[in-house]
Scaffold this active site. Structure first.
Site, PDB file in Angstrom:
ATOM      1  N   CYS A   2       2.721 -24.760  -3.026  1.00 39.59           N
ATOM      2  CA  CYS A   2       3.889 -25.423  -3.591  1.00 39.59           C
ATOM      3  C   CYS A   2       4.697 -24.485  -4.480  1.00 39.59           C
ATOM      4  CB  CYS A   2       3.542 -26.651  -4.414  1.00 39.59           C
ATOM      5  SG  CYS A   2       2.795 -27.966  -3.495  1.00 39.59           S
ATOM      6  N   ARG A  27       3.505 -18.428  -0.940  1.00 38.52           N
ATOM      7  CA  ARG A  27       2.474 -19.259  -1.567  1.00 38.52           C
ATOM      8  C   ARG A  27       1.886 -20.268  -0.591  1.00 38.52           C
ATOM      9  NH1 ARG A  27       3.310 -19.228  -7.365  1.00 38.52           N
ATOM     10  NH2 ARG A  27       2.482 -21.319  -7.559  1.00 38.52           N
ATOM     11  N   TRP A  74       3.103 -28.020  -0.113  1.00 37.87           N
ATOM     12  CA  TRP A  74       1.866 -27.858   0.638  1.00 37.87           C
ATOM     13  C   TRP A  74       1.171 -29.207   0.544  1.00 37.87           C
ATOM     14  CZ3 TRP A  74      -3.550 -27.692  -0.086  1.00 37.87           C
ATOM     15  CH2 TRP A  74      -4.257 -26.999   0.897  1.00 37.87           C
ATOM     16  N   ASN A  99       4.580 -29.903  -8.252  1.00 39.99           N
ATOM     17  CA  ASN A  99       3.406 -29.167  -7.751  1.00 39.99           C
ATOM     18  C   ASN A  99       2.180 -29.785  -8.394  1.00 39.99           C
ATOM     19  OD1 ASN A  99       5.253 -27.422  -6.706  1.00 39.99           O
ATOM     20  ND2 ASN A  99       4.775 -25.711  -8.067  1.00 39.99           N
ATOM     21  N   GLY A 100       1.065 -29.826  -7.662  1.00 41.97           N
ATOM     22  CA  GLY A 100      -0.176 -30.310  -8.267  1.00 41.97           C
ATOM     23  C   GLY A 100      -0.561 -31.682  -7.757  1.00 41.97           C
ATOM     24  N   GLU A 482     -17.046 -10.846   3.072  1.00 39.09           N
ATOM     25  CA  GLU A 482     -15.592 -10.723   2.977  1.00 39.09           C
ATOM     26  C   GLU A 482     -14.987 -10.437   4.363  1.00 39.09           C
ATOM     27  OE1 GLU A 482     -13.246 -11.446   1.205  1.00 39.09           O
ATOM     28  OE2 GLU A 482     -11.594 -10.067   1.584  1.00 39.09           O
ATOM     29  N   LYS A 486     -12.273 -12.823   6.218  1.00 35.96           N
ATOM     30  CA  LYS A 486     -10.960 -12.347   6.695  1.00 35.96           C
ATOM     31  C   LYS A 486     -10.772 -12.727   8.157  1.00 35.96           C
ATOM     32  CE  LYS A 486      -9.340 -11.756   3.762  1.00 35.96           C
ATOM     33  NZ  LYS A 486      -9.618 -11.665   2.370  1.00 35.96           N
ATOM     34  N   GLU A 489     -10.298 -16.621   8.622  1.00 33.00           N
ATOM     35  CA  GLU A 489      -9.099 -17.272   8.094  1.00 33.00           C
ATOM     36  C   GLU A 489      -7.822 -16.887   8.823  1.00 33.00           C
ATOM     37  OE1 GLU A 489      -8.189 -16.576   3.918  1.00 33.00           O
ATOM     38  OE2 GLU A 489      -9.024 -14.582   4.056  1.00 33.00           O
ATOM     39  N   HIS A 505     -34.728 -14.886  10.458  1.00 40.26           N
ATOM     40  CA  HIS A 505     -35.045 -16.175   9.834  1.00 40.26           C
ATOM     41  C   HIS A 505     -34.103 -17.277  10.315  1.00 40.26           C
ATOM     42  CE1 HIS A 505     -37.954 -14.196   7.329  1.00 40.26           C
ATOM     43  NE2 HIS A 505     -37.045 -13.310   6.967  1.00 40.26           N
ATOM     44  N   LYS A 604      -1.478 -19.766  -0.609  1.00 40.74           N
ATOM     45  CA  LYS A 604      -1.780 -18.554  -1.356  1.00 40.74           C
ATOM     46  C   LYS A 604      -2.469 -18.860  -2.681  1.00 40.74           C
ATOM     47  CE  LYS A 604      -1.958 -14.209  -2.148  1.00 40.74           C
ATOM     48  NZ  LYS A 604      -3.060 -13.526  -1.461  1.00 40.74           N
TER      49      LYS A 604
HETATM   50  C1  F6R Z   1      -9.041 -15.271   1.014  1.00 38.95           C
HETATM   51  C2  F6R Z   1      -8.325 -15.677  -0.169  1.00 38.95           C
HETATM   52  C3  F6R Z   1      -8.897 -16.765  -1.000  1.00 38.95           C
HETATM   53  C4  F6R Z   1      -8.721 -16.428  -2.499  1.00 38.95           C
HETATM   54  C5  F6R Z   1      -9.184 -17.608  -3.355  1.00 38.95           C
HETATM   55  C6  F6R Z   1      -9.123 -17.301  -4.828  1.00 38.95           C
HETATM   56  O1  F6R Z   1      -8.392 -14.233   1.674  1.00 38.95           O
HETATM   57  O2  F6R Z   1      -7.282 -15.166  -0.470  1.00 38.95           O
HETATM   58  O3  F6R Z   1     -10.230 -16.991  -0.697  1.00 38.95           O
HETATM   59  O4  F6R Z   1      -9.466 -15.287  -2.792  1.00 38.95           O
HETATM   60  O5  F6R Z   1      -8.390 -18.725  -3.081  1.00 38.95           O
HETATM   61  O6  F6R Z   1      -7.830 -16.973  -5.219  1.00 38.95           O
HETATM   62  P1  F6R Z   1      -7.544 -16.189  -6.566  1.00 38.95           P
HETATM   63  O7  F6R Z   1      -8.133 -14.825  -6.425  1.00 38.95           O
HETATM   64  O8  F6R Z   1      -6.056 -16.167  -6.698  1.00 38.95           O
HETATM   65  O9  F6R Z   1      -8.215 -16.962  -7.669  1.00 38.95           O
END
Ligand code: F6R
Length: 609
Positions: A2, A27, A74, A99-100, A482, A486, A489, A505, A604
């Site tokens: 948002c 975002r 969003w 927002n929120g 990680e 990646k 997502e 296991h 984001k």
């Molecule tokens: C994955 C990603 C999310 C953020 C998570 C935390 O690529 O971007 O998993 O890492 O939402 O976000 P921040 O770091 O902004 O607290």
């Protein structure tokens, strides 16, 4: 997640607002809209497509105005359809963006229905618009600023709002509690936005509102009251928000641009680090670091994985007991508080609702030593922690975090060295060697980025799969996590990561000749054990894709595809091994044709729970 932009001016502000929304696209959103006060009443355009579509609608309908609010939504309450898109109106008098999440929206809705209000959307936002409207008829006596102050007292949850009404031209009122909102100060005009970036080029004078603040924008000034309804003065800061961050340059996507920015981002994050000293984290850091006996890391998603990596460093190099918790779990579970622990929150945005709530929960348990590792110096998280280290990754626009992660790791390694030094576990020679290797990271990363063509060749193969396993051991297990995150997502391939020793296991049952198994295989103390794990995969027909060191004696073979990593320094190897995994996810997603920078269902900055 948002975005808000609002303005009062003696000129048509629609172009400023639409450009602001374009800058907030990163975002994440699924609908957008703008409302203006035109011909004495609120008029709006809304779209469930992109901001470009909204811009076309605005141009076609001739929407112009000097008092306006705009939004990227969003969806949380109510599907992403036009009637749920903001701005939301009340009785064609009030236009509001939000927002929120309003947690008590159901009881408010019932109450407002009882007072004759009809609801035309499924949003929680509509209750705020009607609540303000009803207050204007009563206690607020036609004063929007007062009505918003009264309304916010009734709202539970996290929000930022911007609102105008037809009876008060050139007035926009904003409020924040849990979601960011900045005021942009102009000459005879004033603005609101969720992020200074939205107003880059319009103004460089900003006020960062504090929790509970309500602000009234007029042409010639702004008035702020704090959470106790007392007049408040807030610092005006000069912020050169870099609009170049939204330019793609030669890259196809922001994610690719941001992967390639990592040498610069890490160099910037190290800027000014002459030696290892507690002052890197704030003036009072030495006193705090000397009192603590453990570290508690709180974060979400990718930032959580940087915390998991740091646990290996902190316990081996500094010998500080460290626990790492997913913020959304920690905030609700019963834990044993330790007033001598250092609470470290890690966040790219500094806005993540779960991490903020976990921080507040940790503090409420009497754990007062707090440190944020964060990419946004003006964020609530930085304001609410005693100590900080700012990563200087620059604005990260791709939803999938890349340069934020590797700069977080850089900061966490500096924290490890600092705690090790204070505990007498770092000799001068070791300090000098670690610093040399940290300074060499940008060059080392450039060599890893040069592997891109080899990774593109693998990505074609991955693009045809629906599942993948990632294996790592020790320090590289969080990097495997990680890498899997990646891939899932942005390419929507189901990916899981395991410490390689766990294969037998359970997950080995998944391995067939259809299963690609990405293996991080640096030549460390565990490499021989890892080779045995790789044999277990091959024996079941699994296809190994291995990132191996030159001297680890892992060769290309049937079902074994090897990319050789450039020479690197052991302790920093997680940072270097992250990059090929980012590139693999990126090129696989490109080959599958997904929306790399805005993957489905994701936003984001996750500013709601
Ligand atoms: C994955 C990603 C999310 C953020 C998570 C935390 O690529 O971007 O998993 O890492 O939402 O976000 P921040 O770091 O902004 O607290």
């Amino acid at each position: 997640m948002c975005g808000i932009v609002g303005a009062v001016a003696k000129r048509d502000v629609v172009p400023v607002l639409v450009e602001g929304l374009r800058r907030l696209e990163y975002r994440g959103y699924d609908s957008c809209g703008v409302a203006v006060l035109q011909d004495g009443k609120p008029q709006r355009a809304r779209s469930v497509a992109r901001v470009a579509d909204l811009a076309a609608q605005v141009a076609e309908s001739g929407l112009t105005g000097e008092t306006a609010v705009a939004h990227t939504r969003w969806a949380t309450h109510g599907a992403p359809v036009t009637h749920n898109a903001h701005p939301i109106f009340s009785r064609d008098e009030i236009a509001l963006v939000h927002n929120g999440i309003i947690e008590n929206h159901e009881s408010l809705r019932e109450e407002l229905r009882g007072q004759g209000y009809e609801f035309v959307s499924q949003t929680d936002t509509e209750v705020i618009a009607h609540l303000i409207h009803v207050l204007l008829q009563g206690a607020a006596a036609g004063d929007l600023f007062k009505a918003v102050r009264l309304a916010t007292k009734r709202l539970h949850g996290a929000y930022a709002i911007a609102v105008f009404r037809k009876q008060e031209p050139h007035v926009v009122v904003g409020a924040r509690a849990g979601s960011p909102l900045v005021v942009g100060l102009g000459n005879g005009e004033n603005f609101l936005a969720s992020d200074a970036l939205a107003l880059a080029g319009t103004t460089d004078q900003f006020i960062y509102l504090e929790e509970g603040d309500v602000v009234e924008l007029r042409l010639n000034g702004v008035q702020i009251v704090d959470r106790h309804d007392a007049p408040a003065t807030r610092e005006v800061r000069t912020v050169h928000a870099y609009s170049g961050a939204v330019e793609l340059g030669p890259y196809r996507h922001y994610m690719q641009k941001e992967i390639f920015e990592q040498p610069r981002a890490i160099g910037d994050t190290m800027e000014g680090v002459e030696g290892i000293t507690p002052e890197l984290f704030g003036e009072n850091a030495e006193g705090v670091f000397k009192q603590i006996d453990s570290v508690l890391i709180l974060a979400c998603g990718t930032s959580y994985y940087s915390g998991l990596t740091a646990k290996y460093w902190l316990e081996s190099l500094a010998q500080v007991p460290t626990s790492v918790e997913v913020a959304s779990e920690y905030r609700y579970r019963d834990s044993v508080p330790n007033p001598k622990t250092l609470v470290v929150t890690i966040s790219q945005s500094g806005e993540t609702a779960d991490t903020m709530a976990a921080l507040q929960h940790a503090q409420s348990l009497g754990q007062a030593h707090t440190l944020a590792i964060c990419n946004v110096g003006t964020s609530a998280m930085v304001r609410e922690t005693a100590l900080h280290y700012l990563t200087r990754a620059g604005t990260e626009i791709g939803v999938a975090s890349t340069k934020a992660f590797t700069t977080q790791l850089t900061a966490l390694f500096l924290l490890t060295l600092t705690l090790a030094k204070l505990r007498g576990r770092l000799t001068a020679a070791q300090e000098a060697e670690h610093l040399k290797q940290l300074r060499h990271l940008p060059a080392a990363l450039n060599s890893v980025l040069a592997l891109e063509p080899q990774i593109i060749a693998w990505a074609d193969d991955f693009a045809r799969r629906e599942n993948a396993l990632f294996l790592g051991r020790g320090l590289h297990y969080p990097i495997a996590l990680e890498g899997a995150l990646k891939l899932k997502e942005i390419s929507y391939i189901h990916a899981e990561a395991y410490p390689a020793g766990e294969l037998k296991h359970g997950p080995l049952a998944l391995v067939t000749d259809e299963m690609p198994v990405v293996t991080i295989a640096p030549n460390d103390a565990l490499v021989e054990k890892l080779k045995s794990n790789m044999q277990e995969v091959r024996a079941r027909g699994g296809q190994l894709y291995v990132f191996a060191d030159a001297d680890s004696n892992i060769q290309n073979d049937e079902g074994v595809h090897v990319i050789r990593m450039p020479e690197h320094y052991g302790q920093l190897s997680p940072i270097l091994h992250t990059v090929p995994l980012q590139l693999l996810a990126y090129h696989t997603a490109c080959a599958r044709g997904t929306d790399v920078d805005k993957p489905r269902n994701l936003a984001k900055s996750v500013t709601v729970e």
